[in-house]
Design a protein around this motif. Structure first.
Motif, short mmCIF file in Angstrom:
data_model
loop_
_atom_site.label_atom_id
_atom_site.label_comp_id
_atom_site.label_asym_id
_atom_site.label_seq_id
_atom_site.Cartn_x
_atom_site.Cartn_y
_atom_site.Cartn_z
N LEU A 125 -9.24 1.66 -1.05
CA LEU A 125 -8.18 2.04 -1.98
C LEU A 125 -8.66 3.13 -2.94
CD1 LEU A 125 -6.67 -1.45 -2.92
CD2 LEU A 125 -5.80 0.21 -1.26
N TRP A 159 -6.72 -7.03 0.70
CA TRP A 159 -7.01 -5.61 0.59
C TRP A 159 -8.51 -5.29 0.57
CZ3 TRP A 159 -3.09 -4.12 -3.85
CH2 TRP A 159 -1.80 -4.02 -3.31
N ASN A 164 -9.66 -2.46 2.67
CA ASN A 164 -9.01 -1.17 2.50
C ASN A 164 -9.81 -0.31 1.52
OD1 ASN A 164 -6.70 -3.19 3.18
ND2 ASN A 164 -5.79 -1.18 3.58
N ASP A 193 -3.17 5.71 0.05
CA ASP A 193 -4.01 4.52 -0.07
C ASP A 193 -4.12 4.01 -1.51
OD1 ASP A 193 -4.63 4.35 2.69
OD2 ASP A 193 -6.12 5.95 2.43
N ILE A 206 0.87 -1.17 0.00
CA ILE A 206 0.00 0.00 0.00
C ILE A 206 0.91 1.23 0.00
CG2 ILE A 206 -1.76 1.32 1.23
CD1 ILE A 206 -2.87 -1.22 0.16
N GLY A 211 -2.92 0.99 -4.02
CA GLY A 211 -2.36 -0.36 -4.06
C GLY A 211 -1.36 -0.51 -5.18
#
Length: 401
Positions: free
Chosen positions: A228, A223, A226, A199, A195, A201
């Motif tokens: 993202l 993930w 998360n 934020d 990461i 990936g």
């Protein structure tokens, strides 16, 4: 989250269906070559005559091997005969480990060009970079008349644990340099992921080996909680690998659209591959990084994402390898033939062979294997002394979205 997990499960189930190109009728083809080729008896007669009457003793196996070599000298440089050791080494490489020198090569304008030196390999430790050209092998000049023999010799030295001496020309400066390489165990990890700041990936796909798709699926699971903002897929210096893996990874990121088309002389070599409809990381921007070391399966994946408007491509024009090889085991033997069986075209029908994929945003920097420019990527941070302009540009574009 339940919907996301369901999508992943559907994809994994679909991935169990084999996509690999193969020749199921190899036995029939073998029989036809013996019983229907009128010139085959002539070849046998020539071998018998030489074995019987030539002034020096030459055994039959040597003559047969010379005939095989002559056949492949007439084909493209990506086709070749694999003996037992070579066949095993290729299978090992597709599983992510093998014993060798740690570089992938391709032919470019009649020269052997380094596509990728693998991480932590003898080639990388010696300073070999993507784009360098081999101009001498064991003090013998290399050109289009003997590069097939040189590739065979490199495989031979690898399997027998012999050192090789190479003279190369730098891609960046065109200066020549010589070195000696000893083979060693090379371990290829298909995936590195982090990461990054803001934020985002980051997925670095180093090869399209057997576990590549599953590695991305597993990372997506990690993930899923998360939030993202975007995804960066890095296939710089990725020389390719299994076509089926490139197709299934493209399918991961596409909800619809054509992935790639293949065309060849026999029926099974002609196929159009489409996205299945189940995808991950939806509704967030995606950037793909390529360079001159991105070849073959990397180009299949990058073109599929670019031409289906799923990702923006950053970096340098890719290598330009638009052919498909199949490994055909020889019945009754422990060897195989690696044979170019098809060309492929991108979703928009483009043939990228010897042309490569042009990025949407061109950013030319030194090869990422250059120790002075090697990107060191760690969670939440890009270390400033090793600033990677292509990664930084992708981050800025995603932030701007």
């Amino acid at each position: 989250m339940q919907q996301f997990t369901r999508y992943l499960c559907c994809f994994v189930l679909g991935a169990c269906v084999a996509l690999s190109l193969s020749i199921s009728s190899s036995e029939q083809a073998y029989q036809k070559s013996i019983y229907h080729d009128a010139n085959f008896p002539l070849l046998v007669d020539i071998i018998d005559t030489i074995e019987t009457y030539y002034v020096d003793k030459v055994d039959r196996e040597t003559l047969i091997n010379a005939a095989i070599k002559g056949i492949f000298d007439k084909l493209d440089p990506y086709s070749g005969f694999l003996n037992k050791e070579g066949y095993q080494a290729l299978n090992d490489a597709n599983r992510g480990e093998y014993f060798g020198f740690g570089f992938e090569v391709a032919t470019d304008d009649g020269q052997i060009t380094i596509v990728t030196p693998f991480k932590h390999s003898p080639a990388e430790r010696a300073g070999i970079e993507a784009g360098d050209k081999i101009i001498k092998f064991n003090d013998t000049p290399v050109d289009e008349t003997n590069y097939q023999s040189v590739l065979t010799e490199i495989r031979f030295h690898s399997t027998h644990n012999y050192a090789i001496k190479l003279t190369l020309k730098k891609a960046s400066s065109h200066q020549e340099y010589a070195l000696t390489l000893l083979p060693d165990f090379v371990y290829i990890q298909s995936l590195e992921s982090y990461i990054l700041e803001d934020d985002i990936g980051y997925i670095h796909l180093t090869s399209f080996q057997e576990d590549a798709t599953q590695a991305i699926v597993e990372q997506a699971k990690k993930w899923q909680d998360n939030d993202l903002k975007g995804i960066i897929l890095d296939v710089r210096n990725n020389p390719g690998g299994l076509l089926e893996q490139a197709i299934s990874i493209a399918d991961l990121f596409l909800e619809q659209g054509k992935i790639v088309s293949t065309n060849g002389r026999f029926f099974d070599a002609n196929e159009d591959y489409y996205a299945s409809g189940q995808s991950i990381f939806n509704n967030i921007p995606m950037a793909v990084l390529i360079n001159k070391g991105s070849a073959s399966a990397s180009e299949v994946l990058a073109a599929a994402l670019q031409e289906n408007n799923r990702a923006l491509i950053f970096g340098e024009t890719s290598f330009g390898k638009g052919t498909v090889q199949s490994i055909i085991p020889m019945l009754g033997h422990s060897n195989a033939v690696k044979l170019t069986i098809a060309n492929y075209s991108t979703p928009n029908g483009n043939n990228i062979h010897h042309k490569g994929i042009t990025p949407d945003i061109e950013i030319k920097i030194s090869a990422v294997t250059d120790h002075t420019n090697m990107p060191i990527i760690v969670p939440q941070n890009l270390i400033e002394p090793n600033y990677d302009q292509q990664v930084a540009s992708a981050i800025a574009w995603i932030d701007g979205r």
